[in-house]
Design an enzyme around this catalytic site. Structure first.
Site, mmCIF file in Angstrom:
data_model
loop_
_atom_site.group_PDB
_atom_site.id
_atom_site.type_symbol
_atom_site.label_atom_id
_atom_site.label_comp_id
_atom_site.label_asym_id
_atom_site.label_seq_id
_atom_site.Cartn_x
_atom_site.Cartn_y
_atom_site.Cartn_z
ATOM 1 N N ASP A 43 14.787 21.620 -21.878
ATOM 2 C CA ASP A 43 15.795 22.873 -21.802
ATOM 3 C C ASP A 43 14.738 24.301 -22.616
ATOM 4 O O ASP A 43 14.332 23.992 -24.275
ATOM 5 C CB ASP A 43 17.332 22.310 -22.033
ATOM 6 C CG ASP A 43 17.667 24.319 -21.810
ATOM 7 O OD1 ASP A 43 17.538 25.427 -21.628
ATOM 8 O OD2 ASP A 43 18.802 24.380 -22.430
ATOM 9 N N ASP A 81 14.499 28.210 -16.615
ATOM 10 C CA ASP A 81 14.010 27.276 -17.516
ATOM 11 C C ASP A 81 14.422 25.950 -18.381
ATOM 12 O O ASP A 81 14.834 25.692 -19.799
ATOM 13 C CB ASP A 81 15.025 28.242 -18.764
ATOM 14 C CG ASP A 81 16.264 28.482 -19.043
ATOM 15 O OD1 ASP A 81 16.834 27.429 -17.794
ATOM 16 O OD2 ASP A 81 16.587 28.756 -19.880
ATOM 17 N N GLU A 82 15.097 25.424 -17.459
ATOM 18 C CA GLU A 82 15.003 24.007 -17.361
ATOM 19 C C GLU A 82 14.653 22.949 -15.967
ATOM 20 O O GLU A 82 14.540 23.086 -15.167
ATOM 21 C CB GLU A 82 17.033 23.662 -17.560
ATOM 22 C CG GLU A 82 17.531 22.727 -18.106
ATOM 23 C CD GLU A 82 18.792 22.421 -18.188
ATOM 24 O OE1 GLU A 82 19.307 22.301 -18.560
ATOM 25 O OE2 GLU A 82 19.695 23.495 -17.925
#
Length: 283
Positions: free
Chosen positions: A6, A100-101
C-alpha cells in the site's frame, strides 16, 4: 505468503517527491475546480485534522498553512503502472487492487528479501514510501499493511494469525465495516473470537451463504485468492469499503473520483474502452 503493498498517501507523496520545497510541509491534493474537495492529504496535514472529502476551505481552516496542489491523475496512473510492472518481475501472481495498492503471492522463503526489494524500488525510483503487510491471506495482509504506516512492514506468521485478528474490533476488519459489525454487536459478537464461537451453522442461519465467509474470515482465510487479470479483459471494476458511513456528497464524490481513476488507469494499460458503466452502491 500473500503481500499487501500500500503506497503511503500516494497522490500527496508523489507531489512532494516532484516538488522538493514541499518535503516537510503539509500538503493536500485537490481537484481543479473552485468548489473542490481534498482527494488525499499527506501525513503532516492529517495531524492537523485534514481528511479526504473536506472542502479546501475546511482544510485551510484546520491547517491555515497547508499547501494545496491540483492533482495530476495521468502522473499518478503512470507511476502506479511502473510500480505494478515491477511487482510482476517478482511474481506472476499480482492483483492490482487500486491505483496505490496491490496483492502479491510470494514464496515464504523469499518474503523478507521481497519486502526489502519492494520498499527500496519505490523509494529509489519515485521518492515515495509504501507499507507492506504479509500473511496467509489477503485479509491478513491487508490488515497488517496498516499497522506500521507510513513506510512500515509487518509479517504475520500462520500461528499468530488468530491472535492478530482477535485484537481488532469487528468494525475495523477489512470487509466487515460499521453496519455489519452493528448486526454482530446486537447478537453479542464483538470480535473474530466470538464469530468462531458462534460457529458456521449459526452464522449461515443468520447471514445465509455469507455466514460461511464470515466464519472463514475469523480464521484468517479468504473467499478467494490472488486474482490475476486475464490477457483478454472483458470487464474492469474496482470497489471500496468506506471506513465509516458516508452521508456527505462531497466526500462521496472524492471517493468516486478515486475509483474512476483506478478503473480508467487499468483500461489504459490494457488499451481497452467500454460501452457500459455500472455504479453499485451497497448500504
Amino acid at each position: 505468503m500473500i503481500f499487501c503493498v500500500d503506497m503511503d498517501a500516494f497522490f500527496a507523496s508523489v507531489e512532494k517527491a516532484s516538488k522538493p520545497h514541499l518535503k516537510d510541509k503539509p500538503v493536500a491534493v485537490i481537484g481543479a475546480k473552485e468548489r473542490t474537495v481534498v482527494t488525499t492529504a499527506c501525513y503532516i496535514a492529517r495531524k492537523y485534522g485534514v481528511k479526504t472529502g473536506m472542502s479546501k476551505y475546511e482544510a485551510e481552516k484546520m491547517c491555515p498553512f497547508i499547501n494545496m496542489v491540483v492533482g495530476n491523475n495521468r502522473k499518478y496512473t503512470y507511476i502506479s503502472s511502473q510500480i505494478m510492472d515491477f511487482f510482476k518481475t517478482l511474481t506472476d501472481k499480482v492483483e492490482v487492487y487500486s491505483v496505490d495498492e496491490a496483492f502479491l503471492q510470494i514464496p515464504d522463503e523469499e518474503a523478507v528479501d521481497a519486502i526489502v526489494d519492494i520498499k527500496n524500488y519505490v523509494k529509489k525510483h519515485f521518492g515515495i514510501t509504501c507499507s507492506v503487510g504479509a500473511g496467509k491471506s489477503k485479509l491478513v495482509a491487508k490488515m497488517a499493511s496498516g499497522i506500521n504506516k507510513p513506510d512500515g512492514s509487518l509479517v504475520i506468521s500462520d500461528d499468530k494469525t488468530i491472535d492478530f485478528l482477535d485484537s481488532f474490533k469487528l468494525e475495523d476488519i477489512w470487509g466487515i465495516g460499521k453496519k455489519l459489525s452493528e448486526r454482530f454487536y446486537n447478537t453479542g459478537v464483538f470480535n473474530t473470537a466470538d464469530i468462531r464461537k458462534l460457529g458456521r451453522e449459526k452464522l449461515c442461519k443468520m447471514f445465509g451463504k455469507n455466514g460461511h465467509y464470515y466464519y472463514m474470515m475469523a480464521y484468517g482465510d479468504d473467499r478467494e485468492g490472488i486474482r490475476v487479470e486475464d490477457e483478454t479483459v472483458k470487464s474492469i471494476g474496482h470497489s471500496m469499503t468506506f471506513p465509516e458511513d458516508v452521508r456527505d456528497t462531497r466526500m462521496f464524490n472524492a471517493y468516486l473520483l478515486q475509483l474512476c481513476e483506478m478503473v480508467s488507469g487499468r483500461a489504459r494499460r490494457h488499451n481497452v474502452s467500454g460501452r457500459t458503466i455500472v455504479l453499485s452502491i451497497r448500504f
